[in-house]
Scaffold this motif. Structure first.
Motif, PDB file in Angstrom:
ATOM      1  N   TRP A 178     -60.559 -42.453  33.166  1.00  0.00           N
ATOM      2  CA  TRP A 178     -60.227 -43.799  32.699  1.00  0.00           C
ATOM      3  C   TRP A 178     -61.476 -44.677  32.614  1.00  0.00           C
ATOM      4  O   TRP A 178     -61.692 -45.363  31.620  1.00  0.00           O
ATOM      5  CB  TRP A 178     -59.194 -44.447  33.623  1.00  0.00           C
ATOM      6  CG  TRP A 178     -58.741 -45.791  33.102  1.00  0.00           C
ATOM      7  CD1 TRP A 178     -57.747 -46.040  32.206  1.00  0.00           C
ATOM      8  CD2 TRP A 178     -59.310 -47.068  33.436  1.00  0.00           C
ATOM      9  NE1 TRP A 178     -57.651 -47.389  31.950  1.00  0.00           N
ATOM     10  CE2 TRP A 178     -58.599 -48.046  32.689  1.00  0.00           C
ATOM     11  CE3 TRP A 178     -60.328 -47.483  34.281  1.00  0.00           C
ATOM     12  CZ2 TRP A 178     -58.890 -49.411  32.780  1.00  0.00           C
ATOM     13  CZ3 TRP A 178     -60.627 -48.832  34.361  1.00  0.00           C
ATOM     14  CH2 TRP A 178     -59.902 -49.791  33.616  1.00  0.00           C
ATOM     15  N   ALA A 188     -57.144 -47.818  28.414  1.00  0.00           N
ATOM     16  CA  ALA A 188     -55.709 -47.534  28.398  1.00  0.00           C
ATOM     17  C   ALA A 188     -55.037 -48.415  29.442  1.00  0.00           C
ATOM     18  O   ALA A 188     -55.634 -48.746  30.470  1.00  0.00           O
ATOM     19  CB  ALA A 188     -55.463 -46.059  28.709  1.00  0.00           C
ATOM     20  N   VAL A 217     -54.996 -42.248  23.585  1.00  0.00           N
ATOM     21  CA  VAL A 217     -54.293 -43.497  23.864  1.00  0.00           C
ATOM     22  C   VAL A 217     -55.280 -44.637  24.125  1.00  0.00           C
ATOM     23  O   VAL A 217     -55.051 -45.776  23.715  1.00  0.00           O
ATOM     24  CB  VAL A 217     -53.334 -43.315  25.062  1.00  0.00           C
ATOM     25  CG1 VAL A 217     -52.750 -44.648  25.503  1.00  0.00           C
ATOM     26  CG2 VAL A 217     -52.211 -42.345  24.701  1.00  0.00           C
ATOM     27  N   ALA A 218     -56.380 -44.340  24.828  1.00  0.00           N
ATOM     28  CA  ALA A 218     -57.378 -45.375  25.110  1.00  0.00           C
ATOM     29  C   ALA A 218     -57.984 -45.910  23.823  1.00  0.00           C
ATOM     30  O   ALA A 218     -58.276 -47.105  23.707  1.00  0.00           O
ATOM     31  CB  ALA A 218     -58.465 -44.808  26.019  1.00  0.00           C
TER      32      ALA A 218
END
Length: 304
Positions: A178, A188, A217-218
């Protein structure tokens, strides 16, 4: 702590926070402290480090030439690396300190102290200890997650949303994948990361697929669960399908099968990788490994 309680944004480059450094050296084996000098108004940690080392070198050179270090305030120029004297500083009276006769005593009662303490946010050091105690994190992980209040808040949000995931696993995802995307400007949401981690935990998707999904998705957004369902990205754990794929890989790699039976048991990882490749990363790695070892059987010439 200063950031957490809102005293300053601590942006050193913009002058919100500055630092002084006192430096003195003494010959090895001596016990008496050397004369100290002060570097004033440093505005970056890198410049502080460079300034301290420059002043240490300067003082050592003076002493080695038999000269004295003068107690003074210095300025370090980051552009040139040069030190410049601002003013000499001898004793406290040089500052012209004097008592202020009009100031009355200030008495703060315990009730006021308790009230202010109760209004404070949880300080970073306290939160670090709580992360170790409550989530079972190492001191290192707790410190990294508390480098900023925003990161610590994000981590706790994901932990609460990903109820089926271990807190340490969540920490690994937040500090690793992340943060890597966040540093590139692709963040995200906590909801998205929690959904991905939960799908990895319950083996809906593999860890590899989870990382690829997080990257997607990020960058582009979207609901991870909806993407997995719509595009059939789920991990294959069906034993029949895995057996078929494993057998096909073994049949296509007879030389490697022979190597395994000659004692090169580590080649099992090769077969697992080939199955993962043939199934586009959707195969359950652990189930695949078990089936590979079962179909291969024990090596004919076990390693010593």
């Amino acid at each position: 702590t200063i950031l957490a309680i809102g005293v300053s944004d601590c942006n050193m480059e913009e002058g919100s926070l500055r630092c002084d450094a006192n430096i003195s050296v003494r010959p090895r084996g001596t016990t008496e402290f050397g004369t100290k000098t002060e570097l004033k108004n440093m505005n970056s940690f890198r410049f502080i480090e460079r300034g301290i080392y420059a002043e240490i070198d300067r003082q050592i050179e003076l002493l080695e030439r038999g000269e004295q270090v003068e107690q003074e305030t210095l300025h370090f120029d980051p552009a040139t690396g040069a030190l410049r004297s601002l003013r000499s500083k001898e004793q406290a009276h040089d500052y012209r300190y004097f008592p202020e006769p009009d100031l009355v005593p200030l008495v703060i009662d315990q009730a006021h102290i308790d009230r202010v303490r109760g209004e404070l946010v949880e300080l970073p050091i306290d939160r670090m200890h709580r992360f170790e105690r409550e989530y079972g994190l190492s001191a290192y992980d707790a410190e990294v997650l508390n480098l900023s209040q925003e990161l610590a808040d994000f981590y706790e949000q994901v932990v609460k949303l990903a109820a089926s995931a271990d807190a340490k696993l969540v920490a690994n995802w937040v500090m690793g994948e992340w943060q890597a995307h966040a540093k590139e400007g692709n963040e995200a949401s906590a909801e998205a990361l929690a959904a991905i981690v939960e799908m990895v935990v319950d083996k809906t998707i593999s860890g590899r697929s989870g990382k690829e999904l997080l990257e997607r998705v990020a960058a582009d957004g979207g609901d991870p669960r909806a993407i997995v369902e719509a595009e059939g990205l789920g991990q294959v754990s069906d034993e029949g399908a895995l057996r078929t794929a494993v057998q096909a890989v073994l049949d296509a790699n007879a030389p490697q099968v022979a190597q395994y039976h000659n004692g090169k048991v580590a080649i099992v990882g090769f077969f697992v990788g080939q199955v993962m490749k043939s199934m586009q990363g959707k195969a359950d790695p652990q189930a695949t490994k078990s089936i590979v070892e079962e179909l291969l059987g024990p090596p004919e010439n076990p390693p010593a």
